[in-house]
Design a protein around this motif. Structure first.
Motif, PDB file in Angstrom:
ATOM      1  N   GLU A  49      -1.108  -4.332  37.389  1.00 36.72           N
ATOM      2  CA  GLU A  49       0.087  -5.140  37.132  1.00 36.72           C
ATOM      3  C   GLU A  49      -0.175  -6.328  36.217  1.00 36.72           C
ATOM      4  O   GLU A  49       0.781  -6.880  35.648  1.00 36.72           O
ATOM      5  N   CYS A  78       2.281   1.316  49.584  1.00 38.62           N
ATOM      6  CA  CYS A  78       1.792   1.385  48.205  1.00 38.62           C
ATOM      7  C   CYS A  78       2.670   2.301  47.359  1.00 38.62           C
ATOM      8  O   CYS A  78       2.909   2.037  46.172  1.00 38.62           O
ATOM      9  N   ARG A  81       5.546   0.281  46.395  1.00 43.71           N
ATOM     10  CA  ARG A  81       5.199  -0.702  45.362  1.00 43.71           C
ATOM     11  C   ARG A  81       5.103  -0.036  43.999  1.00 43.71           C
ATOM     12  O   ARG A  81       5.549  -0.612  42.986  1.00 43.71           O
TER      13      ARG A  81
END
Length: 275
Positions: A49, A78, A81
């Protein structure tokens, strides 16, 4: 025939491949425990990211898709995300796949992203802790389209830019070094194929790529990639012995101008924080 060349990237995010990684030979339960350790996943998300996806978001040519391949056993939080990344990075397409070898998983991942009417796929590979220069997509498309028009891509063809930076996240005194690879690097490298994807960029060891398929290597110009070194590199990366040291001020400038990164935020990932 009208040529429609689609550019697709593939990032493998803690994917538990059955081979191809230093840890692939581990017992499956032990492998998943290692890959999905919360601290490790937190660091991988930080690299993805902060370094990798921002460099793609800064591309001068935004007409591409980047698949993020993860295992179907990845923890649900996850998975959520990764899916949420599409809000910030619309070029991202997460795919969750069962465990298999690196080549079949890569080919399936590329195929799932192919648009109707595509005549050629230019597929690039990228690790989840590395970066590409802001003009990588534009230059790759230009070279691929010229080679296709010249009749050189009737069979698989590779395109690679060999000049880049090594960035040691553990070396606060001299983190950046410049290097030109003598062969196709494993990033800033793409393969032009047919859309049915009989093969892809993960088919061959990048060091031997030109031994198997025609390869356009471009050594000149500005840096086209960043390869990071840190404590969790699977491949045991090291600084090439003939690399040239780069002043940190110049390195920070290149993070902005060549890779579209915020140097304060990106260098905050270094051991001990920003420098």
């Amino acid at each position: 025939m009208t040529v429609r060349n689609q550019i697709i990237g593939l990032i493998r995010f803690s994917y538990p491949a059955t081979e191809g990684f230093a840890v692939s030979g581990m017992d499956e339960d032990a492998l998943l425990a290692m890959l999905y350790d919360p601290a490790r996943l937190a660091s991988r998300f930080a690299y993805l990211e902060t370094i990798t996806l921002p460099s793609l978001a800064a591309q001068t040519d935004g007409d591409f898709t980047c698949v993020i391949l993860a295992g179907d056993t990845l923890p649900d939080a996850c998975k959520k995300r990764l899916r949420a990344l599409r809000d910030r990075f619309p070029f991202v397409r997460p795919i969750f796949m069962e465990r298999m070898g690196p080549l079949p998983s890569a080919k399936r991942s590329f195929r799932r992203a192919v648009r109707d009417g595509t005549t050629h796929v230019t597929g690039f590979r990228l690790d989840d802790d590395d970066a590409l220069a802001v003009d990588y997509i534009a230059k790759t498309r230009d070279r691929a389209d010229r080679l296709i028009a010249g009749g050189f891509a009737d069979n698989p063809l590779a395109i690679a830019f060999t000049r880049g930076l090594y960035w040691d996240l553990n070396d606060r005194a001299a983190p950046f070094r410049e290097f030109r690879e003598t062969y196709a690097p494993s990033l800033a490298c793409a393969m032009v194929t047919s859309p049915d994807m009989d093969t892809c960029i993960y088919r061959y060891n990048h060091r031997r790529l030109a031994s198997f398929i025609p390869t356009w290597l471009e050594p000149g110009g500005a840096a086209m990639f960043i390869r990071t070194l840190h404590d969790t590199n699977d491949s045991g990366r090291s600084i090439p012995p003939h690399s040239k040291p780069m002043d940190t001020v110049q390195g920070r400038k290149l993070l902005v101008t060549r890779f579209g990164l915020d140097p304060d935020v990106a260098m905050g990932l270094m051991r001990g924080g920003a420098s």
